[in-house]
Scaffold this active site. Structure first.
Site, short mmCIF file in Angstrom:
data_model
loop_
_atom_site.label_atom_id
_atom_site.label_comp_id
_atom_site.label_asym_id
_atom_site.label_seq_id
_atom_site.Cartn_x
_atom_site.Cartn_y
_atom_site.Cartn_z
N HIS A 1 42.90 39.50 43.61
CA HIS A 1 41.78 39.16 44.47
C HIS A 1 42.24 38.65 45.83
O HIS A 1 43.42 38.42 46.06
CB HIS A 1 40.88 38.12 43.80
CG HIS A 1 41.54 36.79 43.58
ND1 HIS A 1 41.57 35.80 44.54
CD2 HIS A 1 42.20 36.28 42.51
CE1 HIS A 1 42.20 34.74 44.07
NE2 HIS A 1 42.60 35.01 42.83
N CYS B 1 45.71 34.07 38.39
CA CYS B 1 45.34 35.28 39.11
C CYS B 1 46.35 35.63 40.19
O CYS B 1 47.15 34.80 40.61
CB CYS B 1 43.95 35.13 39.70
SG CYS B 1 42.64 35.08 38.45
#
Length: 230
Positions: A179, A195
């Site tokens: 992301h 992440c």
């Protein structure tokens, strides 16, 4: 004594060094000029046309080695594969002819890392963020953004940034994402809760290149303890 004799006497005194010279004041040291700030390359310019206009990347806070670039990349993975080199903080999007686009990334903090082989099940522009229940349990302040409450609206303050790729393994959501992030300083570091983050301009570029179903391989970092391998 005449005027001419007086002048001659003064000249003699000056010549003999008997008249004290005015002390020389040393010049103040000149501070070295600060190094010039790196100029922002076009790929990191502001993006005012986005749904939420993005400012330019502050490249002064991002090591130049992590700037997006195309490189030679010998690999057994087929074109279209994403390879996250966790130890070296790079993400490679494999291209034809032994080439790849390389991006700098931030990765998971020690104890919250993930590695393995999976696929990009789907991708989203300006996604909502819903922290998993385990994260909410660790950080109760996130309760307003929990799955039960519908998550956080998209925007510049949303932790998923401008784009997100959703990683699934064996038909199940791993809860890990590739992301965007506005925090250029975090690229090259282990700071997120597992992440894989890129600056927003880079995730927008990658998002446009990646297809749903693309394989992704995340290489573990042996220096991280308690690594969760998928």
């Amino acid at each position: 004594m005449g005027r001419r004799a007086v002048l001659a006497g003064m000249s003699a005194l000056l010549a003999s060094g008997c008249v004290a010279a005015r002390p020389t004041v040393p010049a103040a040291p000149i501070a070295p000029a600060p190094p010039p700030a790196p100029s922002v390359p076009p790929m990191y310019f502001a993006m005012p046309e986005e749904r939420f206009p993005l400012p330019a990347v502050d490249v002064s806070k991002m090591d130049r080695r992590y700037w997006r670039t195309d490189v030679d990349y010998a690999t057994q993975h087929r074109p279209g594969t994403i390879v996250v080199d966790t130890p070296n903080r790079y993400l490679y999007h494999v291209k034809q002819g032994g080439r790849a686009t390389r991006y700098g990334v931030g990765v998971g903090r020690q104890g919250f890392s993930w590695a393995g082989a999976a696929i990009v099940a789907y991708k989203r522009e300006w996604p909502r963020w819903t922290p998993p229940d385990e994260m909410v349990a660790r950080q109760p302040a996130l309760e307003p953004y929990s799955i039960a409450n519908g998550g956080m609206d998209p925007g510049l303050k949303n932790p998923l940034g401008a784009r997100a790729l959703y990683i699934h393994q064996g038909g199940k959501d791993t809860l890990y994402r590739v992301h965007g992030s506005p925090e250029a300083w975090s690229i090259g570091k282990a700071v997120s809760s597992g992440c894989i983050r890129l600056v927003n301009q880079d995730i927008i570029h990658l998002h446009a290149e990646v297809r749903d179903g693309s394989p992704i391989v995340v290489i573990p970092d042996p220096s991280m303890e308690h690594l969760l391998v998928g």
